[in-house]
Enzyme design. Structure first.
Site, PDB file in Angstrom:
ATOM      1  N   LYS A 244       0.746  -1.161  -0.223  1.00 11.91           N
ATOM      2  CA  LYS A 244      -0.234   0.011   0.042  1.00 11.91           C
ATOM      3  C   LYS A 244       0.897   1.135   0.164  1.00 11.91           C
ATOM      4  O   LYS A 244       1.032   2.209  -0.341  1.00 11.91           O
ATOM      5  CB  LYS A 244      -0.955  -0.036   0.664  1.00 11.91           C
TER       6      LYS A 244
ATOM      7  N   GLN B 142      -5.515  -2.349   9.337  1.00 15.71           N
ATOM      8  CA  GLN B 142      -5.029  -2.783   8.697  1.00 15.71           C
ATOM      9  C   GLN B 142      -5.389  -4.739   9.824  1.00 15.71           C
ATOM     10  O   GLN B 142      -5.134  -4.291  10.928  1.00 15.71           O
ATOM     11  CB  GLN B 142      -3.550  -3.705   8.752  1.00 15.71           C
TER      12      GLN B 142
ATOM     13  N   ASP C 279     -11.685   1.628   2.960  1.00 18.18           N
ATOM     14  CA  ASP C 279     -12.044   0.089   3.134  1.00 18.18           C
ATOM     15  C   ASP C 279     -14.014  -0.706   2.738  1.00 18.18           C
ATOM     16  O   ASP C 279     -13.543  -1.600   2.096  1.00 18.18           O
ATOM     17  CB  ASP C 279     -11.312  -1.312   4.315  1.00 18.18           C
TER      18      ASP C 279
END
Ligand code: NDP
Length: 288
Positions: free
Chosen positions: A54, A98, A123
């Site tokens: 990322k 995460q 997300d």
């Protein structure tokens, strides 16, 4: 027959190039660079790889990336306080925690996701984002399924009116994938571990999405000749060997198009995250 290979790299490059142009447009218009904060709790090796990917994509696209590494024993309250700070930080347009979280706070995953402002939920896991997806309002979409759909579009594979079968019903892949295909007017069936006579259903699919987490689960006899097969699965079967949920060698002899693993959907997921950060920044800046 040998299937067309849908190489993630090619489509991800297109998505990232578009995102880079939009970053430039935001810099020109507002003098602002979109910012993504990635919160990593603990030192799970797979998560570290994902977070590094990322970071790399942010650098390619021109997004400002802020990494917050917290120790594995971070109390829930401390993690929530970090999220509150990022919610209030105008230089951060997207926040990603995460997953998976370390064991001592894993049970609070929902609470952690819910704490992220829906406007910064890149997300697409927040219940408000899920609600927008279901009602068709514009919002931030979960990266993996949205990336799959963008790949179908870029590859020129029609979805409207097609029979789509999604194997897997998780909140992060299966359910949103089915919803996105429905939004694009496919006729969608969702299968899961209680589905009876799975092969007879998957054989009806013009578009078959496998999001199961079982190596080589979808075999050639489960696929309609000429179908498009999207393999979301990532399964490590040896220290350096990843395979998908689809028996790639055999299914590529039957399918019309297929995504490889590695080198398929995974690359689209990261590219889609970049698109989400840009979209979030565009919306936040326009609302000011
Ligand atoms: P989950 O474990 O959350 O869900 C798996 C789903 O598969 C469940 O709905 C389960 O059914 C279903 N399933 C399990 N066994 C069977 C079976 N025998 N027949 C039919 N359905 C079955 O996994 P995720 O959705 O999180 O991930 C799926 C895969 O995708 C994993 O390999 C993961 O690593 C990968 N992944 C890849 C990403 C990428 O960027 N490429 C991103 C996210 C995930 P039930 O609900 O009944 O238990």
């Amino acid at each position: 027959m040998s299937a067309r290979i849908l190489a993630g790299k090619e489509f991800a490059a297109q998505l990232k190039a578009e995102a880079a142009q939009r970053v430039k447009a935001l810099q020109d218009k507002y003098g602002v660079t979109p910012g993504l904060a990635v919160v990593l709790v603990g030192d799970d090796p797979a998560s570290q790889v994902y977070v590094r990917n990322k970071d790399r994509a942010c650098a390619e696209v021109g997004i400002h990336a802020e990494r917050i590494n917290l120790p594995a024993d971070t109390p829930l309250e401390e993690l929530l306080a970090v999220i509150d700070r990022l919610n209030a930080d105008a230089s951060i347009h997207g926040i990603l925690v995460q997953l998976p979280l370390p064991a001592q706070i894993a049970a609070h995953e929902g609470e952690v996701i819910n704490r992220i402002s829906p406007d910064k939920d890149v997300d697409g896991f927040h219940p408000v984002s899920v609600g927008r997806l279901v009602t068709g309002e514009s919002g931030l979409l979960p990266c993996t399924p949205a990336g799959c759909l963008r790949m179908l579009e870029l590859a020129g594979i029609p979805v409207d009116g097609k029979r789509a079968v999604v194997v897997g019903r998780s909140n992060i892949v299966g359910k949103p994938m089915a919803m996105l295909l429905l939004r694009k007017n496919a006729t969608v069936t969702i299968c899961h571990s209680h589905t009876q006579d799975l092969a007879s259903i998957t054989r009806e699919a013009d578009i078959l999405v496998a999001a199961i987490g079982k190596p080589n689960f979808i075999t050639a006899d489960m696929v309609k000749p000429g179908a498009t097969v999207i393999d979301v699965g990532i399964n490590r079967i040896a220290p350096k060997k990843l395979v998908g949920d689809v028996d790639f060698a055999a299914v590529s002899e039957v399918a019309g198009a297929i995504t490889p693993v590695p080198g398929g959907v995974g690359l689209l997921t990261v590219a889609m995250l970049m698109e989400n950060v840009v979209q979030a920044a565009e919306q936040q800046l326009a609302a000011k």
